[in-house]
Design a protein around this motif. Sequence first.
Motif, short mmCIF file in Angstrom:
data_model
loop_
_atom_site.label_atom_id
_atom_site.label_comp_id
_atom_site.label_asym_id
_atom_site.label_seq_id
_atom_site.Cartn_x
_atom_site.Cartn_y
_atom_site.Cartn_z
N TYR A 48 0.83 -1.20 0.00
CA TYR A 48 0.00 0.00 0.00
C TYR A 48 0.87 1.25 0.00
CZ TYR A 48 -2.96 3.72 1.79
OH TYR A 48 -3.61 4.90 1.96
N ASP A 49 1.94 1.24 0.81
CA ASP A 49 2.84 2.38 0.89
C ASP A 49 3.52 2.62 -0.45
OD1 ASP A 49 4.23 4.41 2.53
OD2 ASP A 49 6.01 3.20 2.12
N TRP A 50 3.92 1.54 -1.13
CA TRP A 50 4.57 1.68 -2.42
C TRP A 50 3.60 2.21 -3.48
CZ3 TRP A 50 3.81 -0.25 -7.31
CH2 TRP A 50 4.83 0.01 -8.22
N THR A 51 2.34 1.77 -3.45
CA THR A 51 1.37 2.13 -4.49
C THR A 51 1.14 3.63 -4.58
OG1 THR A 51 0.27 -0.01 -4.25
CG2 THR A 51 -0.96 1.73 -5.35
N TRP A 52 0.86 4.30 -3.47
CA TRP A 52 0.58 5.73 -3.55
C TRP A 52 1.83 6.51 -3.93
CZ3 TRP A 52 2.89 9.62 -0.86
CH2 TRP A 52 3.52 9.31 0.34
N ARG A 53 2.99 6.04 -3.46
CA ARG A 53 4.24 6.71 -3.81
C ARG A 53 4.52 6.57 -5.32
NH1 ARG A 53 7.51 7.78 0.84
NH2 ARG A 53 6.57 6.91 2.71
N ALA A 54 4.34 5.37 -5.85
CA ALA A 54 4.58 5.12 -7.27
C ALA A 54 3.63 5.94 -8.13
CB ALA A 54 4.44 3.63 -7.58
N LEU A 55 2.37 6.05 -7.73
CA LEU A 55 1.40 6.84 -8.48
C LEU A 55 1.77 8.32 -8.47
CD1 LEU A 55 -1.94 5.11 -7.43
CD2 LEU A 55 -0.88 5.12 -9.72
N LEU A 56 2.19 8.83 -7.32
CA LEU A 56 2.58 10.23 -7.23
C LEU A 56 3.82 10.51 -8.10
CD1 LEU A 56 2.19 12.46 -4.23
CD2 LEU A 56 4.23 12.71 -5.60
N LEU A 57 4.80 9.62 -8.04
CA LEU A 57 6.01 9.78 -8.87
C LEU A 57 5.68 9.68 -10.35
CD1 LEU A 57 8.47 7.71 -6.66
CD2 LEU A 57 8.55 10.19 -7.05
N ALA A 58 4.77 8.77 -10.71
CA ALA A 58 4.35 8.65 -12.12
C ALA A 58 3.69 9.95 -12.57
CB ALA A 58 3.39 7.47 -12.28
N MET A 60 4.37 12.93 -11.45
CA MET A 60 5.44 13.91 -11.64
C MET A 60 6.13 13.71 -12.99
SD MET A 60 7.31 14.06 -7.96
CE MET A 60 6.51 14.58 -6.47
N LEU A 61 6.38 12.46 -13.35
CA LEU A 61 7.05 12.17 -14.61
C LEU A 61 6.13 12.42 -15.81
CD1 LEU A 61 8.92 8.89 -13.63
CD2 LEU A 61 9.92 11.16 -13.99
N ALA A 62 4.83 12.34 -15.61
CA ALA A 62 3.88 12.54 -16.70
C ALA A 62 3.67 14.02 -17.02
CB ALA A 62 2.54 11.90 -16.33
N GLY A 63 4.09 14.91 -16.15
CA GLY A 63 3.85 16.34 -16.32
C GLY A 63 4.21 16.88 -17.69
N PRO A 64 5.42 16.65 -18.18
CA PRO A 64 5.77 17.18 -19.52
C PRO A 64 4.89 16.62 -20.63
CG PRO A 64 7.74 16.56 -18.33
CD PRO A 64 6.58 16.07 -17.52
N TRP A 65 4.46 15.37 -20.51
CA TRP A 65 3.63 14.75 -21.55
C TRP A 65 2.20 15.29 -21.48
CZ3 TRP A 65 6.75 13.29 -24.96
CH2 TRP A 65 8.01 12.85 -24.59
N ILE A 66 1.73 15.63 -20.31
CA ILE A 66 0.42 16.28 -20.19
C ILE A 66 0.51 17.68 -20.80
CG2 ILE A 66 -1.26 17.22 -18.53
CD1 ILE A 66 -0.45 14.81 -16.69
#
Length: 143
Positions: A48-58, A60-66
């Motif tokens: 559970y701890d990894w899931t929300w962190r991975a989603l938040l980091l994803a 952040m990385l998606a920002g330029p593509w958005i």
Amino acid sequence: METTFTPVASLGGGVLIGLSAVMLMLLRGRIMGATGILAGALRPASRYDWTWRALLLAGMLAGPWIFFAFTGGLPTIDVPISTTMMIIGGFIVGIGVTLGSGCTSGHGVCGMARLSPRSFVATATFMLTTGLTVYVVRHFLGA
């Protein structure tokens, strides 16, 4: 060296960062410090701890593509230093984040909003060091 000031884009980015920090605190009870989130994703306490962190980091990385989806072009990034200098700078920032127990998002955005004295000192240190570094690089090193 010319600096481009973009007040509307800067305000929009600041609002989004602030909103995401508030939402993470309200929905998960967590502080949005980017380096802490990354460190926790690399060594999660639970799935559970990894899931929300991975989603938040994803996100952040998606920002330029958005940005690309809305504008048809990627943000222009002008880096006036060498890759070697960026790597050295990254290591120095990593040392500072470790010694300061957090980064600008954790201390500057979230810690100051919580009126944390430690975050006020850390943020003042970040800002003074940044200002001094820019002054030295521009006026003494000629970059």
